[in-house]
Design an enzyme around this catalytic site. Structure first.
Site, PDB file in Angstrom:
ATOM      1  N   LYS A  27       1.696  -1.077 -16.772  1.00 28.02           N
ATOM      2  CA  LYS A  27       1.248  -1.562 -18.099  1.00 28.02           C
ATOM      3  C   LYS A  27      -0.369  -1.539 -18.193  1.00 28.02           C
ATOM      4  CE  LYS A  27       1.921  -5.591 -20.948  1.00 28.02           C
ATOM      5  NZ  LYS A  27       1.986  -5.159 -22.484  1.00 28.02           N
TER       6      LYS A  27
ATOM      7  N   GLU B   7      10.630   3.459 -26.982  1.00 26.61           N
ATOM      8  CA  GLU B   7      10.468   2.134 -27.365  1.00 26.61           C
ATOM      9  C   GLU B   7       9.631   1.943 -28.695  1.00 26.61           C
ATOM     10  OE1 GLU B   7       7.956   0.265 -24.284  1.00 26.61           O
ATOM     11  OE2 GLU B   7       6.965   1.940 -24.395  1.00 26.61           O
TER      12      GLU B   7
ATOM     13  N   ARG C  23       4.625  -8.207 -12.286  1.00 25.13           N
ATOM     14  CA  ARG C  23       4.757  -6.842 -12.856  1.00 25.13           C
ATOM     15  C   ARG C  23       3.130  -6.530 -12.831  1.00 25.13           C
ATOM     16  NH1 ARG C  23       6.644  -6.227 -19.049  1.00 25.13           N
ATOM     17  NH2 ARG C  23       4.668  -7.492 -19.325  1.00 25.13           N
TER      18      ARG C  23
HETATM   19  N1  PMP Z   1       6.650  -2.109 -24.855  1.00 20.17           N
HETATM   20  C1  PMP Z   1       5.518  -1.895 -24.890  1.00 20.17           C
HETATM   21  C2  PMP Z   1       4.533  -0.646 -24.999  1.00 20.17           C
HETATM   22  C3  PMP Z   1       4.725  -3.160 -24.777  1.00 20.17           C
HETATM   23  O1  PMP Z   1       3.336  -3.106 -24.830  1.00 20.17           O
HETATM   24  C4  PMP Z   1       5.102  -4.272 -24.484  1.00 20.17           C
HETATM   25  C5  PMP Z   1       4.302  -5.630 -24.514  1.00 20.17           C
HETATM   26  N2  PMP Z   1       3.617  -5.889 -25.390  1.00 20.17           N
HETATM   27  C6  PMP Z   1       6.551  -4.457 -24.326  1.00 20.17           C
HETATM   28  C7  PMP Z   1       7.295  -3.220 -24.728  1.00 20.17           C
HETATM   29  C8  PMP Z   1       7.256  -5.881 -24.460  1.00 20.17           C
HETATM   30  O2  PMP Z   1       7.280  -6.132 -23.059  1.00 20.17           O
HETATM   31  P1  PMP Z   1       7.164  -7.590 -22.570  1.00 20.17           P
HETATM   32  O3  PMP Z   1       8.553  -8.466 -23.248  1.00 20.17           O
HETATM   33  O4  PMP Z   1       7.276  -7.943 -21.393  1.00 20.17           O
HETATM   34  O5  PMP Z   1       5.871  -8.488 -23.542  1.00 20.17           O
END
Ligand code: PMP
Length: 283
Positions: free
Chosen positions: A149, A182, A50
């Site tokens: 990210k 989210e 990622r």
């Molecule tokens: N959404 C956002 C905005 C995030 O920053 C994160 C990670 N902290 C997630 C969802 C969850 O992603 P992951 O399970 O890959 O940590």
């Protein structure tokens, strides 16, 4: 604590980046949050993939290949003797001129911090958490793809501030069409008769690695998951709800905008998934 910066290790007080780094000046950079469970880095390959995909979207040339990055992460974990912890892997555009021009940054910086994280107090994992809907909408995917990210979290921080103002620890963010995207650092799921429902990345969600893990665990438990458009009405009328993330792991949601979910207690499916997740991180 030993912090990796561009191939060298520094103690906490000496670990510094330049004030001319565009990661600092403009949020021009990317990161990953990764867990270490029982001495093993969880889903490292997925996180590295990622990271490189985020970098590609930003024309950010990471100055090492993904195998070397994997080794650097593992070496830093080992050096810090961390059996259970949290890794923050950051790549910034690097030091450049004061203008936004990315080409003035000659070499991206790679930083690896191995520490701990606790996103929500422990008690909420047992009793569940109350959240609100944020009035700040998600930046649309055609403006900034949520799968990147990036180091720029102001959209999420606005929502987090609003949650705190409302006396809650977390907020759910809608996209500009009013569909659920989210939460500020987590993905969101609801449980309905047909199984798990969760927004898709094109609704404005990060393609979460914990989210994917939960979808796979649910399948092994015979629970189907559907990526779908959800409104606030769907959240309010959910049988259960929970959030997922590397830092948050799986946390039950028991109230949304004052509407009680699953009688104000963590639901049966949520608890089953938490158990199954805990088991999976032991392997
Ligand atoms: N959404 C956002 C905005 C995030 O920053 C994160 C990670 N902290 C997630 C969802 C969850 O992603 P992951 O399970 O890959 O940590």
């Amino acid at each position: 604590m030993k912090i990796y910066i561009d191939g060298r290790y520094y103690g906490r007080a000496d670990a510094r980046v330049s004030v001319f780094d565009h990661g600092f000046l403009y949020g021009d950079g990317i990161f990953e949050g990764i867990r270490v469970y029982h001495g093993k880095v969880f889903k490292l390959r997925e996180h590295i993939d990622r990271l490189y995909q985020s970098a590609k979207a930003l024309l950010l040339k990471i100055p090492m290949d993904s195998e070397a990055m994997e080794r650097a992460v593992l070496d830093t974990v080992q050096l810090n003797r961390k059996k259970n912890g949290y890794i923050r892997l950051i790549v910034t555009r690097g030091e450049g001129l004061l203008g936004i021009e990315p080409s003035s940054c000659k070499k991206p910086s790679v930083i690896i911090i191995v520490s701990d994280i606790q996103l929500y107090p422990e008690e909420y994992y047992k009793k569940g958490i109350a959240i609100i809907t944020s009035s700040s909408r998600r930046i649309p995917p055609d403006c900034l793809d949520p799968r990147i990210k990036s180091l720029n979290y102001l959209n999420n921080i606005m929502a987090k501030l609003e949650a705190r103002q409302a006396g809650c620890l977390e907020a759910v963010i809608l996209n500009k069409d009013g569909f659920v995207a989210e939460c500020t650092g987590d993905n969101i799921f609801i449980v309905k008769e047909e199984g798990l429902l969760t927004p898709a990345p094109y609704h404005g969600a990060l393609d979460g690695i914990t989210r994917q893990t939960v979808i796979e665990l649910a399948e092994t438990l015979g629970i189907k998951t559907q990526e779908t458009s959800l409104t606030r009405y769907d959240l309010y009328n959910a049988d259960e709800s929970f959030m997922t993330g590397t830092g948050a792991e799986i946390i039950p949601v028991i109230k949304i905008d004052g509407r009680e979910i699953s009688g104000g207690l963590p639901g049966v499916v949520t608890k089953k998934l938490i158990k199954s997740f805990q088991k999976s991180v032991m392997n």
